[in-house]
Design a protein around this motif. Structure first.
Motif, PDB file in Angstrom:
ATOM      1  N   ALA A  67       0.832  -1.197   0.000  1.00 34.51           N
ATOM      2  CA  ALA A  67       0.000   0.000   0.000  1.00 34.51           C
ATOM      3  C   ALA A  67       0.871   1.253   0.000  1.00 34.51           C
ATOM      4  N   VAL A  68       0.492   2.206  -0.843  1.00 34.22           N
ATOM      5  CA  VAL A  68       1.175   3.505  -0.916  1.00 34.22           C
ATOM      6  C   VAL A  68       0.110   4.580  -0.777  1.00 34.22           C
ATOM      7  N   SER A  69       0.292   5.470   0.197  1.00 31.80           N
ATOM      8  CA  SER A  69      -0.709   6.490   0.473  1.00 31.80           C
ATOM      9  C   SER A  69      -0.073   7.877   0.544  1.00 31.80           C
ATOM     10  N   PRO A  70      -0.056   8.614  -0.575  1.00 29.55           N
ATOM     11  CA  PRO A  70       0.455   9.993  -0.538  1.00 29.55           C
ATOM     12  C   PRO A  70      -0.432  10.845   0.378  1.00 29.55           C
ATOM     13  N   PHE A  71       0.193  11.631   1.257  1.00 27.91           N
ATOM     14  CA  PHE A  71      -0.597  12.415   2.202  1.00 27.91           C
ATOM     15  C   PHE A  71      -0.183  13.875   2.242  1.00 27.91           C
ATOM     16  N   SER A  72       0.662  14.296   1.325  1.00 26.27           N
ATOM     17  CA  SER A  72       1.176  15.658   1.357  1.00 26.27           C
ATOM     18  C   SER A  72       1.174  16.241  -0.057  1.00 26.27           C
ATOM     19  N   ARG A  73       1.135  17.559  -0.114  1.00 19.27           N
ATOM     20  CA  ARG A  73       1.258  18.226  -1.417  1.00 19.27           C
ATOM     21  C   ARG A  73       2.680  18.158  -1.945  1.00 19.27           C
ATOM     22  N   VAL A  74       3.612  17.808  -1.061  1.00 24.34           N
ATOM     23  CA  VAL A  74       5.015  17.686  -1.473  1.00 24.34           C
ATOM     24  C   VAL A  74       5.183  16.401  -2.270  1.00 24.34           C
ATOM     25  N   LYS A  75       5.679  16.496  -3.471  1.00 21.84           N
ATOM     26  CA  LYS A  75       5.841  15.323  -4.329  1.00 21.84           C
ATOM     27  C   LYS A  75       6.800  14.320  -3.706  1.00 21.84           C
ATOM     28  N   GLY A  76       6.417  13.070  -3.769  1.00 23.33           N
ATOM     29  CA  GLY A  76       7.277  12.006  -3.276  1.00 23.33           C
ATOM     30  C   GLY A  76       6.980  11.575  -1.852  1.00 23.33           C
ATOM     31  N   VAL A  77       6.220  12.377  -1.114  1.00 20.32           N
ATOM     32  CA  VAL A  77       5.922  12.062   0.286  1.00 20.32           C
ATOM     33  C   VAL A  77       4.712  11.134   0.353  1.00 20.32           C
ATOM     34  N   ALA A  78       4.842  10.050   1.077  1.00 22.49           N
ATOM     35  CA  ALA A  78       3.745   9.085   1.204  1.00 22.49           C
ATOM     36  C   ALA A  78       4.012   8.172   2.391  1.00 22.49           C
ATOM     37  N   HIS A  79       2.959   7.482   2.823  1.00 21.60           N
ATOM     38  CA  HIS A  79       3.115   6.412   3.800  1.00 21.60           C
ATOM     39  C   HIS A  79       2.973   5.086   3.070  1.00 21.60           C
ATOM     40  N   THR A  80       3.727   4.087   3.505  1.00 25.85           N
ATOM     41  CA  THR A  80       3.664   2.769   2.884  1.00 25.85           C
ATOM     42  C   THR A  80       3.497   1.709   3.967  1.00 25.85           C
ATOM     43  N   PHE A  81       2.813   0.630   3.622  1.00 27.69           N
ATOM     44  CA  PHE A  81       2.699  -0.501   4.542  1.00 27.69           C
ATOM     45  C   PHE A  81       2.383  -1.771   3.767  1.00 27.69           C
ATOM     46  N   ILE A  82       2.439  -2.894   4.472  1.00 28.54           N
ATOM     47  CA  ILE A  82       2.254  -4.202   3.862  1.00 28.54           C
ATOM     48  C   ILE A  82       0.998  -4.856   4.418  1.00 28.54           C
ATOM     49  N   SER A  83       0.228  -5.518   3.536  1.00 24.64           N
ATOM     50  CA  SER A  83      -0.905  -6.331   3.959  1.00 24.64           C
ATOM     51  C   SER A  83      -0.623  -7.788   3.631  1.00 24.64           C
ATOM     52  N   PHE A  84      -0.954  -8.660   4.580  1.00 23.64           N
ATOM     53  CA  PHE A  84      -0.753 -10.091   4.420  1.00 23.64           C
ATOM     54  C   PHE A  84      -2.112 -10.785   4.393  1.00 23.64           C
ATOM     55  N   GLY A  85      -2.329 -11.617   3.359  1.00 23.98           N
ATOM     56  CA  GLY A  85      -3.617 -12.263   3.191  1.00 23.98           C
ATOM     57  C   GLY A  85      -3.569 -13.749   3.501  1.00 23.98           C
ATOM     58  N   PHE A  86      -4.626 -14.225   4.141  1.00 29.08           N
ATOM     59  CA  PHE A  86      -4.737 -15.631   4.518  1.00 29.08           C
ATOM     60  C   PHE A  86      -5.797 -16.324   3.665  1.00 29.08           C
ATOM     61  N   TYR A 141      -3.177   3.647  -2.911  1.00 27.63           N
ATOM     62  CA  TYR A 141      -2.959   2.659  -3.967  1.00 27.63           C
ATOM     63  C   TYR A 141      -2.610   1.332  -3.291  1.00 27.63           C
ATOM     64  N   LEU A 142      -3.243   0.266  -3.754  1.00 27.03           N
ATOM     65  CA  LEU A 142      -2.997  -1.059  -3.178  1.00 27.03           C
ATOM     66  C   LEU A 142      -2.591  -2.006  -4.301  1.00 27.03           C
ATOM     67  N   TYR A 143      -1.322  -2.435  -4.259  1.00 26.48           N
ATOM     68  CA  TYR A 143      -0.763  -3.254  -5.333  1.00 26.48           C
ATOM     69  C   TYR A 143      -0.632  -4.714  -4.902  1.00 26.48           C
ATOM     70  N   PRO A 144      -1.027  -5.647  -5.761  1.00 29.22           N
ATOM     71  CA  PRO A 144      -0.780  -7.058  -5.451  1.00 29.22           C
ATOM     72  C   PRO A 144       0.712  -7.363  -5.525  1.00 29.22           C
ATOM     73  N   GLY A 145       1.213  -8.059  -4.521  1.00 28.04           N
ATOM     74  CA  GLY A 145       2.632  -8.399  -4.505  1.00 28.04           C
ATOM     75  C   GLY A 145       2.909  -9.700  -5.241  1.00 28.04           C
ATOM     76  N   LYS A 146       4.163  -9.935  -5.498  1.00 25.16           N
ATOM     77  CA  LYS A 146       4.587 -11.163  -6.179  1.00 25.16           C
ATOM     78  C   LYS A 146       5.743 -11.769  -5.393  1.00 25.16           C
TER      79      LYS A 146
END
Length: 259
Positions: A67-86, A141-146
């Motif tokens: 997951a990538v979550s831009p939270f600022s007007r400053v380009k390039g700034v975002a929070h990222t995290f991982i989701s694990f599915g069962f 944005y939520l991207y499927p991992g490989k």
């Protein structure tokens, strides 16, 4: 963990980061305590605080998302995290964040003069995604991992151990060397034969989806960043916020058995 005072005693932590999660490892299973499961009412609305404990079988861990979550007007700034599915359809997210006291706000200067401690938030994916996509109205944005199931399991265990370690060894945020994204990169490097070695690859989190795709970590055929919009989940997060199959719905994975 460091504390601050306001003249009347210690200032409490923000509700989102007040409770630390822990993990106990028993054979092929892991029991996670204090899984965050907050619910939110619209932008800036009421927050209902809930936690639960649950035991998971590592053999049931089959899916990973970035997951990538831009939270600022400053380009390039975002929070990222991982989701694990069962295999059960449940998704657990692990998000490495700064731990703030009530009334504290992030600032670049503050992060240098009085560094924020870091915290591993382990939560139900519904909590972490709706917090950002609905309550804060950030783009998500939520991207499927490989990755192989073995690699997914190793990354999951490594991040859980990191959550345990933070209880006794405080780590502090650093804009360049110790952020949500650099911490994720270190966890990936522990299991990846082709490590992420360049600081510039992860110093601007909003572009790390491009890096992840280049390194083969994402199951995304579209060229990024041009293809990002397909993986934006804000509309689906709002539409399915109250759906019991939220995580499957936002991934368009609901079949006749779960409908």
């Amino acid at each position: 963990m460091q504390s601050i005072t306001d003249g009347e005693g210690p200032v409490p932590w923000n509700p989102e980061c007040r409770v630390l999660a822990t993990a106990d490892f028993i054979g092929d299973t892991v029991r996670i305590k204090n899984i965050r499961n907050f619910s939110y009412t619209g932008k800036g609305g009421a927050i209902v605080e809930k936690y639960y404990d649950k035991t998971f079988s590592l053999s049931g861990l089959t899916d990973i998302s970035y997951a990538v979550s831009p939270f600022s007007r400053v380009k390039g700034v975002a929070h990222t995290f991982i989701s694990f599915g069962f295999s059960s359809g449940e998704f657990i997210s692990i998000s490495i964040e700064i731990r703030k006291h009530v009334g504290e706000e992030y600032s670049f200067v503050r992060s240098i003069t009085h560094p924020f401690p870091l915290i591993y938030i382990i939560g139900n994916e519904h909590d972490l995604l709706t917090l950002r996509a609905i309550h804060r109205e950030e783009t998500v944005y939520l991207y499927p991992g490989k990755a192989s199931e073995q690699a997914i399991q190793k990354l999951f265990l490594g991040m859980l151990r990191g959550a345990n370690t933070i209880h006794t060894q405080t780590e502090y945020y650093n804009l360049f060397f110790n952020t949500c994204t650099t911490k994720i990169a270190r966890h990936i490097n522990e299991i990846n034969p082709l490590p992420i070695v360049s600081l510039w690859d992860v110093v601007m989190p909003d572009y790390t989806d491009i890096v992840a795709q280049r390194m083969g970590f994402l199951a995304v055929p579209e060229r990024l960043p041009a293809g990002r919009e397909k993986y934006r989940i804000n509309g689906r997060a709002v539409r399915y916020a109250n759906d019991s199959n939220f995580s499957l719905r936002i991934r368009n994975k609901v079949d006749a058995k779960t409908s």
